[in-house]
Design a protein around this motif. Structure first.
Motif, short mmCIF file in Angstrom:
data_model
loop_
_atom_site.label_atom_id
_atom_site.label_comp_id
_atom_site.label_asym_id
_atom_site.label_seq_id
_atom_site.Cartn_x
_atom_site.Cartn_y
_atom_site.Cartn_z
N TYR A 4 46.27 39.42 44.15
CA TYR A 4 45.91 38.12 43.59
C TYR A 4 44.40 37.94 43.42
O TYR A 4 43.96 36.96 42.73
N SER A 5 43.81 38.54 44.28
CA SER A 5 42.31 38.57 44.26
C SER A 5 41.54 38.98 42.81
O SER A 5 40.81 38.10 42.47
N LEU A 9 39.72 36.44 40.14
CA LEU A 9 38.67 36.68 39.66
C LEU A 9 38.66 36.91 38.16
O LEU A 9 37.54 36.11 37.39
N ILE A 10 39.64 37.41 37.65
CA ILE A 10 39.66 37.43 36.12
C ILE A 10 39.96 36.07 35.44
O ILE A 10 39.30 35.75 34.64
N GLN A 11 40.60 35.22 36.15
CA GLN A 11 40.70 33.72 35.72
C GLN A 11 39.32 33.00 35.66
O GLN A 11 39.10 32.32 34.86
N ARG A 12 38.63 33.22 36.75
CA ARG A 12 37.15 32.44 36.90
C ARG A 12 36.26 33.23 35.78
O ARG A 12 35.58 32.40 34.93
N ILE A 13 36.37 34.55 35.54
CA ILE A 13 35.49 35.08 34.39
C ILE A 13 35.92 34.75 33.13
O ILE A 13 35.01 34.23 32.28
N THR A 14 37.06 34.41 32.97
CA THR A 14 37.66 33.70 31.37
C THR A 14 37.34 32.40 31.40
O THR A 14 36.97 32.04 30.35
N LEU A 66 47.48 34.13 32.74
CA LEU A 66 47.43 34.42 34.24
C LEU A 66 47.49 32.86 35.01
O LEU A 66 48.26 32.90 35.88
N GLY A 67 47.05 32.02 34.24
CA GLY A 67 47.44 30.36 34.85
C GLY A 67 48.97 30.19 34.85
O GLY A 67 49.34 29.87 35.85
N LEU A 68 49.62 30.53 33.91
CA LEU A 68 50.95 30.36 33.88
C LEU A 68 51.93 31.04 34.81
O LEU A 68 52.74 30.60 35.42
N GLN A 69 51.31 32.40 35.08
CA GLN A 69 52.15 33.23 36.06
C GLN A 69 51.67 32.60 37.33
O GLN A 69 52.67 32.75 38.13
N THR A 70 50.53 32.14 37.52
CA THR A 70 50.21 31.59 38.95
C THR A 70 51.23 30.33 39.22
O THR A 70 51.74 30.27 40.28
N ILE A 71 51.33 29.36 38.12
CA ILE A 71 52.24 28.35 38.35
C ILE A 71 53.69 28.77 38.60
O ILE A 71 54.33 28.37 39.62
N THR A 72 54.12 29.79 37.90
CA THR A 72 55.30 30.20 38.06
C THR A 72 55.62 30.95 39.58
O THR A 72 56.63 30.68 40.42
N ASP A 73 54.72 31.49 39.94
CA ASP A 73 54.79 32.20 41.55
C ASP A 73 54.85 31.08 42.52
O ASP A 73 55.27 31.35 43.47
N ASP A 74 53.87 29.91 42.16
CA ASP A 74 53.83 28.84 43.18
C ASP A 74 55.21 28.00 43.15
O ASP A 74 55.34 27.34 44.16
N TYR A 75 55.77 27.80 41.86
CA TYR A 75 56.57 26.64 41.95
C TYR A 75 58.09 27.07 41.55
O TYR A 75 59.24 26.58 41.68
N VAL A 76 58.25 28.41 41.05
CA VAL A 76 59.49 28.75 40.83
C VAL A 76 60.12 29.68 42.20
O VAL A 76 59.58 30.68 42.36
#
Length: 109
Positions: A4-5, A9-14, A66-76
């Motif tokens: 996840y780190s 990092l990739i999400q911040r760079i993008t 990456l954002g959609l995968q993070t949302i999926t990890d957090d809420y599904v």
């Protein structure tokens, strides 16, 4: 990606890459709205504009994936639903990346 780190990092760079690309795209969209078909074709035949457009699209797709995968990890909570959603996200993102790459390469030649 399980680390996840690295995802963070990739999400911040993008996100940082998308800031100047978004300003370029808005300016280009305003200019393109006043152009005819031939002028738009010439605009995208320029290597700089084509590379900037390609970079923006790839960066935007990676960032959103990456954002959609993070949302999926957090809420599904369902493992099966999470797996299906993540597969769908990856499939659509990679399909769009391939299609955009084909279209850009077609425009180069």
């Amino acid at each position: 990606m399980k680390n996840y780190s690295i995802k963070w990092l990739i999400q911040r760079i993008t996100a940082l890459l998308l800031l100047p690309l978004t300003f370029w795209f808005i300016l280009s969209a305003v200019l393109l709205s006043e152009m005819n078909y031939n002028e738009i074709s010439i605009f995208f035949k320029s290597y700089i504009n084509l590379i900037l457009f390609y970079t923006m699209m790839m960066t935007m797709l990676l960032h959103s994936k990456l954002g959609l995968q993070t949302i999926t990890d957090d809420y599904v909570t369902s493992k099966k639903a999470s797996k299906t959603i993540k597969f769908s996200i990856n499939f659509i993102a990679y399909l769009l990346m391939i299609l955009i790459t084909i279209l850009v390469l077609k425009n180069l030649f």
